[in-house]
Design an enzyme around this catalytic site. Structure first.
Site, mmCIF file in Angstrom:
data_model
loop_
_atom_site.group_PDB
_atom_site.id
_atom_site.type_symbol
_atom_site.label_atom_id
_atom_site.label_comp_id
_atom_site.label_asym_id
_atom_site.label_seq_id
_atom_site.Cartn_x
_atom_site.Cartn_y
_atom_site.Cartn_z
ATOM 1 N N ARG A 97 0.879 -1.363 0.244
ATOM 2 C CA ARG A 97 0.040 -0.227 -0.012
ATOM 3 C C ARG A 97 0.804 1.384 -0.185
ATOM 4 N NH1 ARG A 97 -2.455 -3.320 3.353
ATOM 5 N NH2 ARG A 97 -4.547 -4.420 2.594
ATOM 6 N N LYS A 155 4.144 11.922 -10.379
ATOM 7 C CA LYS A 155 3.031 11.320 -11.158
ATOM 8 C C LYS A 155 3.605 9.892 -11.747
ATOM 9 C CE LYS A 155 0.702 13.664 -14.397
ATOM 10 N NZ LYS A 155 0.287 14.557 -15.424
ATOM 11 N N GLU A 172 11.352 19.695 -23.626
ATOM 12 C CA GLU A 172 10.614 19.973 -22.420
ATOM 13 C C GLU A 172 11.367 21.183 -22.058
ATOM 14 O OE1 GLU A 172 7.925 18.695 -21.325
ATOM 15 O OE2 GLU A 172 8.019 16.718 -22.626
ATOM 16 N N LYS A 224 9.232 23.541 -12.190
ATOM 17 C CA LYS A 224 8.378 22.130 -12.097
ATOM 18 C C LYS A 224 8.037 22.243 -10.617
ATOM 19 C CE LYS A 224 6.647 18.075 -13.133
ATOM 20 N NZ LYS A 224 6.600 16.930 -14.011
ATOM 21 N N GLU A 233 -2.858 17.946 -9.266
ATOM 22 C CA GLU A 233 -3.452 18.197 -10.613
ATOM 23 C C GLU A 233 -5.019 18.517 -10.693
ATOM 24 O OE1 GLU A 233 -1.110 16.543 -14.282
ATOM 25 O OE2 GLU A 233 -3.157 15.862 -14.596
ATOM 26 N N ARG A 271 -1.196 23.025 -12.873
ATOM 27 C CA ARG A 271 -0.412 21.991 -13.107
ATOM 28 C C ARG A 271 -0.762 21.660 -15.049
ATOM 29 N NH1 ARG A 271 1.917 17.006 -9.599
ATOM 30 N NH2 ARG A 271 2.933 16.002 -11.188
ATOM 31 N N ASN A 276 1.175 21.079 -19.893
ATOM 32 C CA ASN A 276 0.829 20.460 -21.094
ATOM 33 C C ASN A 276 1.091 21.399 -22.216
ATOM 34 O OD1 ASN A 276 0.090 18.069 -19.685
ATOM 35 N ND2 ASN A 276 -1.806 18.634 -19.160
ATOM 36 N N HIS A 315 1.567 19.994 -25.716
ATOM 37 C CA HIS A 315 1.466 18.563 -25.708
ATOM 38 C C HIS A 315 0.253 18.145 -26.362
ATOM 39 C CE1 HIS A 315 4.773 18.937 -23.124
ATOM 40 N NE2 HIS A 315 4.842 17.527 -22.824
ATOM 41 N N HIS A 345 1.031 15.087 -28.716
ATOM 42 C CA HIS A 345 0.261 13.573 -28.424
ATOM 43 C C HIS A 345 -0.399 13.049 -29.896
ATOM 44 C CE1 HIS A 345 0.485 14.052 -23.879
ATOM 45 N NE2 HIS A 345 1.611 13.493 -24.338
ATOM 46 N N HIS A 380 10.049 12.349 -28.706
ATOM 47 C CA HIS A 380 8.773 12.993 -27.897
ATOM 48 C C HIS A 380 9.289 14.575 -28.180
ATOM 49 C CE1 HIS A 380 5.704 13.920 -25.071
ATOM 50 N NE2 HIS A 380 6.516 14.177 -24.261
HETATM 51 N N1 LIG Z 1 5.744 11.034 -14.635
HETATM 52 C C1 LIG Z 1 5.612 12.130 -15.130
HETATM 53 O O1 LIG Z 1 5.422 13.062 -14.571
HETATM 54 C C2 LIG Z 1 6.154 12.298 -16.457
HETATM 55 C C3 LIG Z 1 6.590 13.210 -17.464
HETATM 56 C C4 LIG Z 1 6.854 13.182 -18.953
HETATM 57 C C5 LIG Z 1 7.135 11.858 -19.284
HETATM 58 N N2 LIG Z 1 6.845 10.860 -18.574
HETATM 59 C C6 LIG Z 1 7.196 9.612 -19.196
HETATM 60 O O2 LIG Z 1 8.581 9.299 -19.510
HETATM 61 C C7 LIG Z 1 8.872 8.577 -20.305
HETATM 62 C C8 LIG Z 1 10.029 8.835 -21.244
HETATM 63 O O3 LIG Z 1 10.982 9.116 -20.364
HETATM 64 P P1 LIG Z 1 12.302 9.039 -21.116
HETATM 65 O O4 LIG Z 1 12.461 10.178 -22.192
HETATM 66 O O5 LIG Z 1 13.491 9.503 -19.945
HETATM 67 O O6 LIG Z 1 12.826 7.804 -21.781
HETATM 68 P P2 LIG Z 1 13.141 6.417 -21.399
HETATM 69 O O7 LIG Z 1 13.193 6.099 -20.021
HETATM 70 O O8 LIG Z 1 12.662 5.455 -22.262
HETATM 71 O O9 LIG Z 1 14.877 6.404 -21.691
HETATM 72 C C9 LIG Z 1 15.411 6.563 -22.955
HETATM 73 C C10 LIG Z 1 16.491 5.426 -23.334
HETATM 74 O O10 LIG Z 1 17.553 6.115 -22.520
HETATM 75 C C11 LIG Z 1 18.176 4.821 -21.991
HETATM 76 N N3 LIG Z 1 19.329 5.757 -20.974
HETATM 77 C C12 LIG Z 1 18.539 6.191 -19.769
HETATM 78 N N4 LIG Z 1 19.613 6.849 -19.109
HETATM 79 C C13 LIG Z 1 20.538 6.686 -19.996
HETATM 80 C C14 LIG Z 1 22.128 7.147 -19.762
HETATM 81 N N5 LIG Z 1 22.401 8.218 -18.772
HETATM 82 N N6 LIG Z 1 22.931 7.210 -20.838
HETATM 83 C C15 LIG Z 1 22.573 6.152 -21.761
HETATM 84 N N7 LIG Z 1 21.320 5.753 -21.965
HETATM 85 C C16 LIG Z 1 20.529 5.987 -21.069
HETATM 86 C C17 LIG Z 1 17.227 4.240 -21.333
HETATM 87 O O11 LIG Z 1 17.556 2.937 -21.255
HETATM 88 C C18 LIG Z 1 16.450 4.192 -22.828
HETATM 89 O O12 LIG Z 1 16.586 3.213 -23.532
HETATM 90 C C19 LIG Z 1 7.626 8.189 -21.115
HETATM 91 O O13 LIG Z 1 6.873 6.947 -20.635
HETATM 92 C C20 LIG Z 1 6.662 9.217 -20.614
HETATM 93 O O14 LIG Z 1 5.283 9.029 -20.612
HETATM 94 C C21 LIG Z 1 6.517 10.949 -17.315
#
Ligand SMILES: NC(=O)c1ccc[n+]([C@@H]2O[C@H](COP(=O)([O-])OP(=O)(O)OC[C@H]3O[C@@H](n4cnc5c(N)ncnc54)[C@H](O)[C@@H]3O)[C@@H](O)[C@H]2O)c1
Length: 356
Positions: A110, A132, A174, A217, A227, A232, A236, A239, A243, A260
Site C-alpha cells: 500500500r 506522477k 521540455e 517544475k 493536478e 499543473r 501540457n 502537448h 500527442h 517526443h
Molecule cells: N511522470 C511524469 O510526470 C512524466 C512526465 C513526462 C514523461 N513521462 C514519461 O517518461 C517516459 C519517457 O522517459 P524518457 O524520455 O526518459 O525515456 P526512457 O526512460 O525510455 O529512456 C530513454 C532511453 O535512454 C536510456 N538511458 C537512460 N539513461 C541513460 C543514460 N544516462 N545513458 C545512456 N542511456 C540512457 C534508457 O535505457 C532508454 O533506452 C514516457 O513513458 C513518458 O510517459 C512521465
C-alpha cells in the site's frame, strides 16, 4: 551541488550536480533494505554508484515495458527479496523506469518510499519530479497510475554524458516548454548566454539548466500537487498537438522518427500560432517561441505528410479533452486552457507547422 525543495506534504529535495550520486549511500542509510529498479544498459553504465543497495532488479526498455505485467514482476520480486513496509525502492533510469518503479512503490504494501534517480534529461527536468507514476494499457498511455511523491530526487548531471543524441533532444523539447512558460525568464537568459554549451552538454551548464527547470517544475507541482487546481495543466503547453502527432496512425516514417521532445517543440509552435490567431498574444510571442525552438536545434514544422483530419480526431480523443478540443495556450493570464477554438484559428495553426 544545487538543491531545490519541492514543497508538497511532506516536502522533499532534488539534489542536482555532476556528482549528486555520491549522496545516495547517506540518503539510503536509514533504510533496512533497498531495491534498485533499473535497465540493463543503465546498470552497466552506473552500477558502481549502486554499491550498498541490497539488490538490483532490471526491467525492459521502451513503452512496452511500462506495463501491468512489469508491475506484477517487480512486486513479486520485492516480496521474494523480503522488502517490507519501511523499506525503499530506488528508480535509476529515464521516465520509463521512474514511472514504472514509482507506480510499483506506490502499490507495494500500500505504498513504500521511492527515491528517484533520473538519468535522462527528460526525467531530470520533468518526469522524476512531482509524483506522477503510471503504466500503459493497450487502450492508452499512462492509464493506470497514482500520485506517489518520491522522498528524494538525485539528478546527477554527469549521467547525461552517455545519453544518445535523440534522447537528449527529447529533453530539450521540455526545456523549450519551460523557457516559454511565464516563469521561464531565467531559463531564457541562460539559453541566451550559454546555448552552445547547452548543446555541447557542458557539465557546469547542465547543472544550471537542470536546476532552473527543476525550480519551475517544483513551483508548479507545489501549487497543484494532485493536478486538481488547474495550475499543473500549464505543463501540457505544446502537448495536445504533440500527442496527436505521436499517436496518429497516418503518420509517415519521418514523423514516426520524431523524438517526443521534437513533437513537443512542434506543438509549442502550433500553440503559440493558435494563441496569436485568437489574439491572446502578440507577434513577439510567436517570434520568441520560434527563436527558442530553432535555437535548441528542434524542428519548427512537421517533417512530411500527416493527415489534418486524423490529427483533429486524435486530439478529440485526448483523455484531457472529454470529447472536444482542448489546448493549453499562452495569453494575458499566462497559460490557460482553451476549449474548441474556431476553425479559422486552427487553420492558421495547422498551416504554421506545415499541415494543410
Ligand atoms: N511522470 C511524469 O510526470 C512524466 C512526465 C513526462 C514523461 N513521462 C514519461 O517518461 C517516459 C519517457 O522517459 P524518457 O524520455 O526518459 O525515456 P526512457 O526512460 O525510455 O529512456 C530513454 C532511453 O535512454 C536510456 N538511458 C537512460 N539513461 C541513460 C543514460 N544516462 N545513458 C545512456 N542511456 C540512457 C534508457 O535505457 C532508454 O533506452 C514516457 O513513458 C513518458 O510517459 C512521465
Amino acid at each position: 551541488m544545487r538543491r531545490v525543495a519541492v514543497r508538497v506534504d511532506p516536502p522533499y529535495d532534488v539534489t542536482i550536480g555532476a556528482a549528486a550520486l555520491d549522496e545516495l549511500p547517506t540518503l539510503l542509510g536509514r533504510y533496512r533494505r533497498v531495491v534498485a529498479v533499473t535497465q540493463p544498459r543503465i546498470h552497466e553504465l552506473f552500477g558502481t554508484a549502486l554499491d550498498g543497495i541490497s539488490w538490483i532488479e532490471t526491467m525492459g526498455d521502451g513503452e512496452s515495458a511500462k506495463s501491468l505485467s512489469t508491475i506484477e514482476s517487480l512486486c513479486r520480486a520485492f516480496a521474494t527479496g523480503g522488502l517490507l513496509r519501511g523499506d525503499a525502492v530506488v528508480a535509476v533510469g529515464g521516465g520509463v523506469v521512474g514511472d514504472t518503479a514509482g507506480f510499483a512503490a506506490s502499490v507495494y504494501h500500500r505504498g513504500i518510499d521511492v527515491v528517484q534517480v533520473p538519468t535522462t534529461l527528460l526525467a531530470q527536468v520533468d518526469s522524476a519530479i512531482g509524483g506522477k507514476t503510471a503504466v500503459n494499457l493497450p487502450e492508452g498511455k499512462n492509464l493506470v497510475g497514482a500520485f506517489h511523491q518520491p522522498v528524494a530526487v538525485i539528478s546527477d548531471t554527469a549521467t547525461l554524458a552517455t545519453l544518445p543524441d535523440a534522447e537528449y533532444r527529447c529533453g530539450l523539447g521540455e526545456v523549450a516548454k519551460y523557457a516559454l512558460m511565464p516563469e521561464g525568464t531565467a531559463l531564457i537568459d541562460l539559453l541566451r548566454l550559454d546555448l552552445d554549451r547547452v548543446l555541447e552538454r557542458d557539465a557546469g551548464v547542465l547543472a544550471d539548466l537542470v536546476a532552473v527547470c527543476t525550480e519551475i517544475k517544483a513551483a508548479v507541482v507545489a501549487a497543484d500537487p494532485q493536478e486538481r487546481a488547474g495550475v499543473r495543466v500549464a505543463l501540457n503547453f505544446g502537448h495536445t498537438f504533440a500527442h496527436a502527432l505521436e499517436t496518429s496512425s497516418s503518420r509517415t516514417n519521418d514523423v514516426q522518427r520524431l523524438a517526443h521532445g521534437e513533437a513537443v517543440a512542434i506543438g509549442l509552435i502550433f500553440d503559440v500560432r493558435l494563441a496569436h490567431a485568437l489574439e491572446r498574444v502578440g507577434i513577439d510571442a510567436v517570434d520568441r517561441v520560434h527563436g527558442v525552438v530553432a535555437g535548441l536545434g528542434l524542428p519548427v514544422a512537421v517533417p512530411g505528410d500527416v493527415g489534418r483530419e486524423e490529427l483533429l480526431a486524435v486530439m478529440r480523443r485526448d483523455k484531457k479533452a472529454a470529447g472536444g478540443l482542448t489546448f493549453v495556450l499562452p495569453g494575458p493570464d499566462g497559460l490557460t486552457v482553451v476549449d474548441d477554438p474556431p476553425a479559422h484559428a486552427l487553420d492558421i495553426a495547422f498551416g504554421s507547422v506545415g499541415v494543410s
